[in-house]
Design a protein around this motif. Structure first.
Motif, PDB file in Angstrom:
ATOM      1  N   ASP A  77     -83.788 -35.220  17.820  1.00 29.48           N
ATOM      2  CA  ASP A  77     -82.518 -35.944  18.018  1.00 29.48           C
ATOM      3  C   ASP A  77     -81.614 -35.778  16.790  1.00 29.48           C
ATOM      4  OD1 ASP A  77     -84.324 -37.444  16.508  1.00 29.48           O
ATOM      5  OD2 ASP A  77     -83.689 -39.372  17.326  1.00 29.48           O
ATOM      6  N   GLU A 132     -78.556 -35.236  16.568  1.00 30.72           N
ATOM      7  CA  GLU A 132     -77.254 -35.927  16.588  1.00 30.72           C
ATOM      8  C   GLU A 132     -77.382 -37.306  15.930  1.00 30.72           C
ATOM      9  OE1 GLU A 132     -79.067 -35.059  19.178  1.00 30.72           O
ATOM     10  OE2 GLU A 132     -79.407 -36.889  20.322  1.00 30.72           O
ATOM     11  N   ASN A 133     -78.530 -37.953  16.112  1.00 31.66           N
ATOM     12  CA  ASN A 133     -78.739 -39.263  15.475  1.00 31.66           C
ATOM     13  C   ASN A 133     -78.867 -39.109  13.961  1.00 31.66           C
ATOM     14  OD1 ASN A 133     -78.709 -40.614  17.881  1.00 31.66           O
ATOM     15  ND2 ASN A 133     -80.912 -40.478  18.193  1.00 31.66           N
ATOM     16  N   TRP A 134     -79.519 -38.024  13.552  1.00 36.10           N
ATOM     17  CA  TRP A 134     -79.654 -37.774  12.106  1.00 36.10           C
ATOM     18  C   TRP A 134     -78.275 -37.541  11.488  1.00 36.10           C
ATOM     19  CZ3 TRP A 134     -78.372 -34.398   8.347  1.00 36.10           C
ATOM     20  CH2 TRP A 134     -79.021 -34.560   7.108  1.00 36.10           C
ATOM     21  N   ALA A 155     -75.392 -38.586  12.597  1.00 36.21           N
ATOM     22  CA  ALA A 155     -74.629 -39.839  12.623  1.00 36.21           C
ATOM     23  C   ALA A 155     -75.068 -40.752  11.467  1.00 36.21           C
ATOM     24  CB  ALA A 155     -74.837 -40.550  13.961  1.00 36.21           C
ATOM     25  N   LEU A 156     -76.362 -40.761  11.221  1.00 40.32           N
ATOM     26  CA  LEU A 156     -76.919 -41.615  10.159  1.00 40.32           C
ATOM     27  C   LEU A 156     -76.425 -41.201   8.771  1.00 40.32           C
ATOM     28  CD1 LEU A 156     -79.208 -43.841   9.756  1.00 40.32           C
ATOM     29  CD2 LEU A 156     -80.714 -41.921   9.228  1.00 40.32           C
TER      30      LEU A 156
END
Ligand code: SF4
Length: 190
Positions: free
Chosen positions: A70, A72-74, A76-77
């Protein structure tokens, strides 16, 4: 009857884990490698590191589980921390994301202990990573195996084993920002 000790071992890459499988297998009745590293960029590099770990697990007789990629989550973070140097606050979030998910997976699947290979890395501080693991494990009612895996001759052993087996050794930590920093360094050196 004695309870079976089950370890979920979060693995970041081949060079960081190669020397540890046998040691952990001696300590636990079951060791499962969990590859959850959405920080790795680009995806081809992720696949390459994953394949290497899968192969090492097969050789060591350790089950392999892949977590979600994932990325995209990384991104975003870490979106506000692009300029951070390696070892700074971006890395803290990156460790936290990966170790937290590993601990959650361990609880969901009945493991009692969790560890991560990240502290094997030369620049990876155990005094930063271990407290993250301990906090998440405590919250989920599990044990975190505190360790500085680069110590006790393990780093040297890992390098030697990696050379012998021809294991792929990457030259940047994993994320796109560490890759850019590495490219800059190479250009400056040339
Ligand atoms: S340099 Fe390494 S530990 Fe730090 S954010 Fe990038 S991939 Fe994660």
């Amino acid at each position: 009857m004695k309870e079976k000790k089950r370890l979920l071992f979060h693995v970041c890459c081949g060079p960081c884990s190669i020397a540890l499988f046998e040691e952990l297998k001696e300590q636990f009745d079951e060791v499962v490698a969990y590859f959850y590293n959405p920080n790795i960029h680009p995806e081809e590099e992720y696949e390459r590191r994953k394949k290497e770990v899968e192969l090492l697990c097969e050789e060591a007789g350790v089950s392999f589980v892949e977590g979600p990629y994932d990325s995209e989550n990384w991104f975003a973070l870490t979106k506000d921390l692009k300029e951070e140097r390696e070892g700074g606050s971006r890395c803290g979030l990156c460790f936290d994301m990966r170790v937290k998910r590993a601990v959650e997976y361990a609880r969901e699947h009945g493991f009692d202990t969790v560890a991560t290979s990240i502290t094997s890395g030369r620049n990876k501080r155990a005094d930063v990573i271990n407290p993250i693991g301990l906090t998440h494990a405590m919250e989920q009612g599990l044990v975190f195996l505190e360790a500085d895996w680069k110590k006790g001759g393990r780093q040297e052993k890992g390098i030697a084993m990696g050379k012998e087996k021809g294991v792929y050794r990457q030259d940047y930590c994993g994320c796109v920002y560490s890759r850019i920093a590495r490219e800059k360094q190479k250009n400056n050196d040339s």
